[in-house]
Design an enzyme around this catalytic site. Structure first.
Site, PDB file in Angstrom:
ATOM      1  N   ARG A   1       0.867  -1.193   0.000  1.00  0.00           N
ATOM      2  CA  ARG A   1       0.000   0.000   0.000  1.00  0.00           C
ATOM      3  C   ARG A   1       0.892   1.227   0.000  1.00  0.00           C
ATOM      4  O   ARG A   1       1.754   1.368   0.873  1.00  0.00           O
ATOM      5  CB  ARG A   1      -0.870  -0.031   1.250  1.00  0.00           C
ATOM      6  CG  ARG A   1      -1.909   1.053   1.325  1.00  0.00           C
ATOM      7  CD  ARG A   1      -2.649   0.983   2.663  1.00  0.00           C
ATOM      8  NE  ARG A   1      -3.535  -0.168   2.761  1.00  0.00           N
ATOM      9  CZ  ARG A   1      -4.075  -0.599   3.914  1.00  0.00           C
ATOM     10  NH1 ARG A   1      -3.810   0.023   5.049  1.00  0.00           N
ATOM     11  NH2 ARG A   1      -4.862  -1.656   3.939  1.00  0.00           N
TER      12      ARG A   1
ATOM     13  N   CYS B   1      -7.572 -11.020   1.228  1.00  0.00           N
ATOM     14  CA  CYS B   1      -7.686 -10.582   2.619  1.00  0.00           C
ATOM     15  C   CYS B   1      -7.812 -11.771   3.555  1.00  0.00           C
ATOM     16  O   CYS B   1      -8.746 -12.572   3.446  1.00  0.00           O
ATOM     17  CB  CYS B   1      -8.890  -9.652   2.791  1.00  0.00           C
ATOM     18  SG  CYS B   1      -9.048  -9.146   4.514  1.00  0.00           S
TER      19      CYS B   1
ATOM     20  N   CYS C   1     -15.182  -3.668  -0.212  1.00  0.00           N
ATOM     21  CA  CYS C   1     -13.791  -3.865   0.209  1.00  0.00           C
ATOM     22  C   CYS C   1     -13.154  -4.975  -0.629  1.00  0.00           C
ATOM     23  O   CYS C   1     -13.848  -5.673  -1.360  1.00  0.00           O
ATOM     24  CB  CYS C   1     -13.739  -4.208   1.691  1.00  0.00           C
ATOM     25  SG  CYS C   1     -14.313  -5.880   2.025  1.00  0.00           S
TER      26      CYS C   1
ATOM     27  N   CYS D   1     -16.275  -8.687   5.946  1.00  0.00           N
ATOM     28  CA  CYS D   1     -16.256  -9.047   7.380  1.00  0.00           C
ATOM     29  C   CYS D   1     -16.591  -7.784   8.164  1.00  0.00           C
ATOM     30  O   CYS D   1     -16.677  -6.691   7.590  1.00  0.00           O
ATOM     31  CB  CYS D   1     -14.888  -9.623   7.770  1.00  0.00           C
ATOM     32  SG  CYS D   1     -13.651  -8.376   8.181  1.00  0.00           S
TER      33      CYS D   1
ATOM     34  N   LYS E   1      -3.832   1.549  14.852  1.00  0.00           N
ATOM     35  CA  LYS E   1      -3.870   2.481  13.719  1.00  0.00           C
ATOM     36  C   LYS E   1      -4.567   3.789  14.118  1.00  0.00           C
ATOM     37  O   LYS E   1      -5.410   3.793  15.037  1.00  0.00           O
ATOM     38  CB  LYS E   1      -4.574   1.843  12.535  1.00  0.00           C
ATOM     39  CG  LYS E   1      -5.995   1.365  12.840  1.00  0.00           C
ATOM     40  CD  LYS E   1      -6.695   0.746  11.648  1.00  0.00           C
ATOM     41  CE  LYS E   1      -6.235  -0.632  11.313  1.00  0.00           C
ATOM     42  NZ  LYS E   1      -7.108  -1.362  10.377  1.00  0.00           N
TER      43      LYS E   1
ATOM     44  N   LYS F   1      -6.312   7.408  12.233  1.00  0.00           N
ATOM     45  CA  LYS F   1      -6.716   7.928  10.920  1.00  0.00           C
ATOM     46  C   LYS F   1      -7.225   9.368  11.007  1.00  0.00           C
ATOM     47  O   LYS F   1      -8.025   9.688  11.887  1.00  0.00           O
ATOM     48  CB  LYS F   1      -7.806   7.029  10.339  1.00  0.00           C
ATOM     49  CG  LYS F   1      -7.318   5.599  10.137  1.00  0.00           C
ATOM     50  CD  LYS F   1      -8.374   4.692   9.546  1.00  0.00           C
ATOM     51  CE  LYS F   1      -7.765   3.340   9.186  1.00  0.00           C
ATOM     52  NZ  LYS F   1      -8.774   2.427   8.612  1.00  0.00           N
TER      53      LYS F   1
ATOM     54  N   ARG G   1      -2.090   6.973   9.640  1.00  0.00           N
ATOM     55  CA  ARG G   1      -2.180   6.413   8.283  1.00  0.00           C
ATOM     56  C   ARG G   1      -2.325   7.529   7.253  1.00  0.00           C
ATOM     57  O   ARG G   1      -2.353   8.713   7.583  1.00  0.00           O
ATOM     58  CB  ARG G   1      -3.393   5.484   8.205  1.00  0.00           C
ATOM     59  CG  ARG G   1      -3.366   4.328   9.199  1.00  0.00           C
ATOM     60  CD  ARG G   1      -2.317   3.329   8.820  1.00  0.00           C
ATOM     61  NE  ARG G   1      -2.424   2.099   9.598  1.00  0.00           N
ATOM     62  CZ  ARG G   1      -3.157   1.040   9.255  1.00  0.00           C
ATOM     63  NH1 ARG G   1      -3.891   1.060   8.154  1.00  0.00           N
ATOM     64  NH2 ARG G   1      -3.164  -0.045  10.008  1.00  0.00           N
TER      65      ARG G   1
ATOM     66  N   CYS H   1     -14.042  -2.156   6.128  1.00  0.00           N
ATOM     67  CA  CYS H   1     -13.123  -1.373   5.297  1.00  0.00           C
ATOM     68  C   CYS H   1     -13.825  -0.556   4.212  1.00  0.00           C
ATOM     69  O   CYS H   1     -13.263   0.422   3.712  1.00  0.00           O
ATOM     70  CB  CYS H   1     -12.077  -2.289   4.672  1.00  0.00           C
ATOM     71  SG  CYS H   1     -11.070  -3.134   5.903  1.00  0.00           S
TER      72      CYS H   1
END
Ligand code: SRM
Ligand code: SF4
Length: 593
Positions: A71, A459, A453, A498, A204, A206, A140, A502
Site C-alpha cells: 500500500r 484478505c 472492500c 467481514c 492504527k 486515521k 495512516r 473497510c
C-alpha cells in the site's frame, strides 16, 4: 496475535527493523518470520496468501501461496500523470490484478512475490512515492476532500493536510535502510520518535479533512477529523470543527466492539491544526489500551474516559481552548461524477472505477484506458509540470497544484482527473469512450456510488466475498429497483467481507457485512451524508433472503416517499428501522453536557 506480543515486537524491533532483511533473504519459503510480518505493516506491506487455493495446497502438502500486498502513501490521494504511469508499470511488472484504489485515497498492489518486494519498493521510491506508515500502529494516509471543484479553498485545505502528513511521519530510517540499502546512521535502531516513542501507537490512527457540503471522506469515520469552516462572503477558510473517535471496526457477536461516529469537540482556527492533531495523537498514545487490540482504537479510549476528559486533555496539551463548534450538516458522502469546473477555470472529471480495481476486463479496459489518459496529459503538459509530486506533498502550496493536471484518488475508490483544459477534456472523453470506461455517463446511481472492500481472495480476514460479488449484487439490486420504477434512486450501497468495515459499510443506506461464504448481515438506514449509522435488519442471510427483505421496502419507498427523500431517511421516518444507537452527531449542547 495478542496485544502483548505486538507491543513486545515493536519494542524489540530496533525502530521497526526487526529481521526483515534476513526474512527476505530466506529462499526456502515465500513467507516472512512471524515477528517480521508484524513489522512489515509499518513499511506499508502485508503478507497474504491466495485463499482460493489454500485448501488445495494444504491437501497437496504445499505451503500456502504466499504473496504481498503493498500500500503506497498518497496524502490527499494526489498523483501526477507521471506517477500514475510509474505505478501502472510497477503493477504490470511485479503485481497481479492491476492497481487497486482504496477507501483511503491510495493505491494497493496485490500478489507481489517475496523475491520482488525490494525491487518493487525501489521502483515506488523512484517515482517519488513511498509506503512508510501506510499500515501499522501509526498515523495512516491522511484523506482530504478529493475534488478541486468542491471549493475555491480546496488547495489551501490540501496544503494544510500535506504539512500535517509530513509532521506525523515516524522518524525511523528503517524503511530507507531495509528497501533502499541506505547506510545506517549513528542512531539507527534507536532514533528519537518525538510523537510516537519506542512502541508507536496502540493501534492504527486515521485523520481526514472534509470540505462541506461534501463529506466524500466520511469524516465521522475518522479517529480525528477536521471539517473546514468557510466564510462564504469573505471566501476565506476561518477554521475547522474538530471531531474525534470515529471508527468502523467491530467483531461479530462481541458487543464490546462497535462502529462509532466521531464526536464534535469544538472549533479551532487553521493555525491550530498541527497542535490539535499532536495533542489528540499523543493522548491516544498515552491512554489507549495496549492490553487488548480489540479495544485499542481511540473511539474506545474516548468512550471509556468521556468526551469532557478527552477534550480537556487535548486543550491542555495543545495549549488552547476550543471555541463552540459550527455543527455542519453535509449534503452527501458520495463522489460527484462527470465534469465540473473549478475556481481556476480548470476542468475536473469524477470517474467511476468499480470497487477501485484498475484492471483490463472484457469490454472495459480500465488500466490501458487510464494509461492512455495519463500519457496524453503528459504529452500536453510536460513542459510546465516536470517535477511531479514530491513524497509527502500534495502539490504546490499555492493554487498552482490545482492548475496542473493531476490524478486525484477519492476515498470512495474513484478517480478525479483534475486540472485539465477544455481541449484536454475532449481528448480524455474520446479515450475513455474508446476503452469502454466512461461508466459515469452510462451507469445508474446505485452502481456509481457502491463500495466494496477487497475481501477474497487476498484478505486474510474475509468471511465472505465483497469486491468480486459487487457486480452480481449490483445487477440484482438494479433489477429489483427497476421493478419498482426506482431506477433513478441514488441509494448508497456498501459491501464488506467481514465486520472490520473497510468499505465503511455502517454508513451505507443498504449494507452487506460478511458472516460466512454467501451469507451476510443486512444493515439498513444510514443517511447519505455520513452522519447517521445504519442498523441491523437481517442476520446471516443469503442473497435470496436479502432481496426478499428489500423487495417490500422498495415497494413502500416507491409509494410513500416524500419528494426528494432518500431511502435511508425514509426507512427511519416510516418506522421500518428503529433509530440507531448512535443516531446522529451530538449537538454542541450535548457535547458540553
Ligand atoms: Fe481495512 C484490515 C483493506 C480501509 C478497518 N483492511 C485490513 C486488511 C489489511 C486485512 C488484514 O488486516 O489482514 C485488508 C487488506 C485486504 C487486501 O487484501 O487488500 C484491509 N482497508 C482495506 C482497504 C484496501 C479496503 C478497500 O477495499 O479499499 C482500505 C485501505 C485503506 C488505506 O488505503 O489505508 C481499508 N479499513 C479501511 C477503513 C475505511 C477508512 O479508513 O476510511 C476501515 C474502517 C475505519 C476504521 O479504521 O475504523 C478499515 N481494516 C479495518 C480493520 C478494523 C479496525 C478496527 O478498529 O477494528 C481491520 C482489521 C484490523 O485492523 O485488525 C482492517
Ligand atoms: Fe478484509 Fe474485512 Fe477489510 Fe473486507 S472488511 S478488506 S474482508 S478486513
Amino acid at each position: 496475535m495478542g496485544s502483548h506480543s505486538v507491543e513486545a515486537i515493536k519494542a524489540a524491533s530496533g525502530r521497526l527493523r526487526g529481521t526483515i532483511g534476513e526474512s527476505l533473504a530466506d529462499p526456502l519459503t515465500g513467507a516472512l518470520r512471524e515477528d517480521d510480518r508484524v513489522l512489515l505493516k509499518f513499511h506499508g506491506s502485508y503478507q497474504q496468501d491466495d485463499r482460493d487455493v489454500r485448501e488445495e495446497r494444504r491437501l497437496a502438502k504445499l505451503e500456502p501461496d504466499f504473496s504481498f500486498m503493498i500500500r503506497i502513501r498518497t496524502p490527499g490521494g494526489l498523483l501526477t500523470p507521471e506517477q500514475w504511469l510509474a505505478l501502472d508499470a510497477i503493477a504490470r511488472a511485479h503485481a497481479q490484478r492491476g492497481l487497486r484504489i482504496t477507501t483511503r485515497q491510495t493505491i494497493q498492489f496485490h500478489g507481489v512475490q517475496k523475491h520482488a518486494l525490494k525491487t518493487t519498493m525501489q521502483a515506488i521510491d523512484a517515482s517519488g512515492i513511498d509506503t512508510i506508515a501506510a499500515c501499522g500502529d501509526v498515523n495512516r494516509n491522511i484523506v482530504v476532500a478529493a475534488n478541486p471543484a468542491s471549493s475555491g479553498l480546496h488547495a489551501q485545505v490540501h496544503a494544510q493536510a500535506a504539512a500535517l502528513a509530513v509532521r506525523l511521519l515516524p522518524r525511523t530510517r528503517a524503511w530507507h535502510e531495509t528497501w533502499l540499502d541506505a547506510p545506517p546512521g549513528a542512531d539507527s535502531g534507536s532514533e528519537h520518535e518525538p510523537h510516537y516513542g519506542a512502541t508507536y501507537l496502540p493501534r492504527k490512527f486515521k485523520i481526514g479533512f472534509a470540505i462541506p457540503p461534501w463529506n466524500d471522506i466520511d469524516v465521522f469515520a475518522q479517529d480525528l477529523g477536521f471539517i473546514a469552516v468557510i466564510d462564504d462572503a469573505a471566501g476565506a477558510l476561518v477554521g475547522y470543527d474538530v471531531v474525534i473517535g470515529g471508527g468502523m471496526g467491530a467483531t461479530h457477536g462481541d458487543a464490546t466492539t462497535y462502529p462509532r461516529l466521531a464526536t464534535t469537540i469544538g472549533s479551532i482556527t487553521p493555525d491550530h491544526v498541527e497542535a490539535v492533531a499532536l495533542a489528540v495523537l499523543t493522548t491516544q498514545r498515552d491512554h489507549g489500551d495496549r492490553d487488548n487490540r480489540q479495544h485499542a482504537r481511540l473511539k474506545y479510549t474516548l468512550d471509556d474516559r468521556g468526551v469532557a476528559w478527552f477534550r480537556g486533555e487535548v486543550e491542555r496539551r495543545a495549549g488552547l481552548t476550543f471555541a463552540p463548534p459550527r455543527a455542519v450538516t453535509f449534503a452527501d458522502n458520495g463522489d460527484r461524477f462527470g465534469w465540473s469546473e473549478d475556481a481556476n477555470g480548470r476542468w475536473n472529471l469524477g470517474l467511476r472505477i468499480p470497487a477501485g480495481r484498475v484492471l483490463d476486463e472484457p469490454g472495459a479496459q480500465w488500466q490501458s484506458g487510464l494509461r492512455a489518459v495519463a500519457e496524453s496529459l503528459l504529452a500536453g503538459t510536460r513542459a510546465v509540470h516536470k517535477h511531479g509530486c514530491v513524497r509527502g506533498e500534495l502539490g504546490e502550496p499555492d493554487t498552482a497544484g490545482d492548475r496542473a493536471p493531476m490524478f486525484r484518488l477519492t476515498a470512495n475508490q474513484n478517480l478525479v482527473i483534475a486540472g485539465v483544459t477544455a481541449a484536454q477534456r475532449s481528448r480524455i472523453d474520446a479515450l475513455l469512450r474508446a476503452h469502454g470506461i466512461d461508466l459515469h455517463r452510462r451507469a445508474g446511481p446505485v452502481r456509481l456510488h457502491a463500495l466494496a472492500c477487497v475481501a477474497l481472495p487476498t484478505c486474510g480476514l474475509a468471511m465472505a466475498e465483497a469486491e468480486r460479488y459487487l457486480p452480481t449484487f449490483v445487477e440484482r439490486i438494479e433489477a429489483l429497483l427497476e421493478e419498482h420504477d426506482l431506477d433513478d434512486a441514488p441509494i448508497h450501497l456498501r459491501i464488506s467481507g467481514c465486520p472490520n468495515g473497510c468499505s465503511r459499510p455502517y454508513l451505507g443506506e443498504i449494507a452487506l457485512v460478511g458472516k460466512a461464504p454467501g451469507r451476510y448481515n443486512l444493515l439498513l438506514g444510514a443517511d447519505h451524508r455520513g452522519q447517521r449509522l445504519n442498523v441491523l435488519y437481517r442476520e446471516n442471510v443469503d442473497e435470496a433472503a436479502i432481496l426478499a427483505a428489500l423487495d417490500p421496502l422498495f415497494s413502500l419507498y416507491a409509494d410513500e416517499r416524500d419528494p426528494g427523500e432518500r431511502f435511508g431517511d425514509f426507512l427511519l421516518r416510516a418506522g421500518v428501522i428503529a433509530p440507531p444507537r448512535q443516531r446522529k452527531i451530538p449537538t454542541p449542547l450535548e457535547v458540553s453536557a
